[in-house]
Design a protein around this motif. Structure first.
Motif, short mmCIF file in Angstrom:
data_model
loop_
_atom_site.label_atom_id
_atom_site.label_comp_id
_atom_site.label_asym_id
_atom_site.label_seq_id
_atom_site.Cartn_x
_atom_site.Cartn_y
_atom_site.Cartn_z
N ARG A 86 1.21 4.27 -2.69
CA ARG A 86 0.97 5.35 -2.44
C ARG A 86 2.13 6.11 -3.61
O ARG A 86 1.68 7.45 -4.01
CB ARG A 86 1.03 5.69 -0.85
CG ARG A 86 -0.90 5.72 -0.50
CD ARG A 86 -0.77 5.92 0.73
NE ARG A 86 0.08 5.56 1.86
CZ ARG A 86 -0.59 4.67 2.40
NH1 ARG A 86 -0.86 4.23 1.92
NH2 ARG A 86 0.78 3.97 3.40
N ARG A 107 1.76 6.29 -7.52
CA ARG A 107 1.10 6.66 -8.20
C ARG A 107 0.78 6.58 -9.60
O ARG A 107 -0.22 6.77 -10.43
CB ARG A 107 0.01 7.58 -7.66
CG ARG A 107 -0.97 7.14 -6.28
CD ARG A 107 -2.01 7.84 -5.46
NE ARG A 107 -2.10 7.42 -4.42
CZ ARG A 107 -3.39 6.95 -3.66
NH1 ARG A 107 -4.45 7.24 -4.58
NH2 ARG A 107 -3.15 6.17 -2.63
N ASP A 146 0.91 -1.37 0.09
CA ASP A 146 0.22 -0.18 0.28
C ASP A 146 1.22 1.61 -0.02
O ASP A 146 0.33 2.45 -0.57
CB ASP A 146 -1.16 -0.06 0.87
CG ASP A 146 -2.25 -1.23 1.31
OD1 ASP A 146 -2.59 -1.59 0.33
OD2 ASP A 146 -2.46 -1.55 2.48
#
Length: 108
Positions: free
Chosen positions: A62, A65, A58
């Motif tokens: 982030r 992106r 995750d």
């Protein structure tokens, strides 16, 4: 057939077959006997391990992106069990994932 070719014989108990069947059930429905393990398809790792890998992925998502060509690599020394978790987590998150083999130093 009108008659049972095996007569009235009862099947012989096969513990290894029973174990394989239980492993398949645990894989499909989660291991209900191990409270530290998480649900479906995750019976090879603990909830803590799953959380750690998911957090790493995750955070990487982030941070990357805008870079569609970015690759997150994990060390091969993690072992096959954790590599399986990495692939599983990437799959459920809709990320491309693959193994690069032992000659390469990392796994994606």
């Amino acid at each position: 057939l009108d008659t049972n070719p095996f007569g009235n014989a009862k099947p012989v108990s096969d513990p290894s077959c029973d174990n394989d069947f239980q492993i398949a059930l645990d894989h499909l429905f989660g291991d209900q006997s191990s409270p530290g393990k998480t649900g479906r398809d995750q019976n090879d790792w603990t909830a803590k391990e799953a959380h750690e890998i998911e957090s790493q992925i995750d955070e990487w998502v982030r941070d990357n992106r805008e870079d569609y060509d970015a690759i997150l690599r994990f060390p091969t020394r993690m072992g096959s069990r954790l590599r399986k978790l990495i692939h599983y987590t990437a799959e459920i998150k809709g990320l491309r994932h693959w193994g690069e083999g032992k000659k390469e130093s990392d796994k994606a």
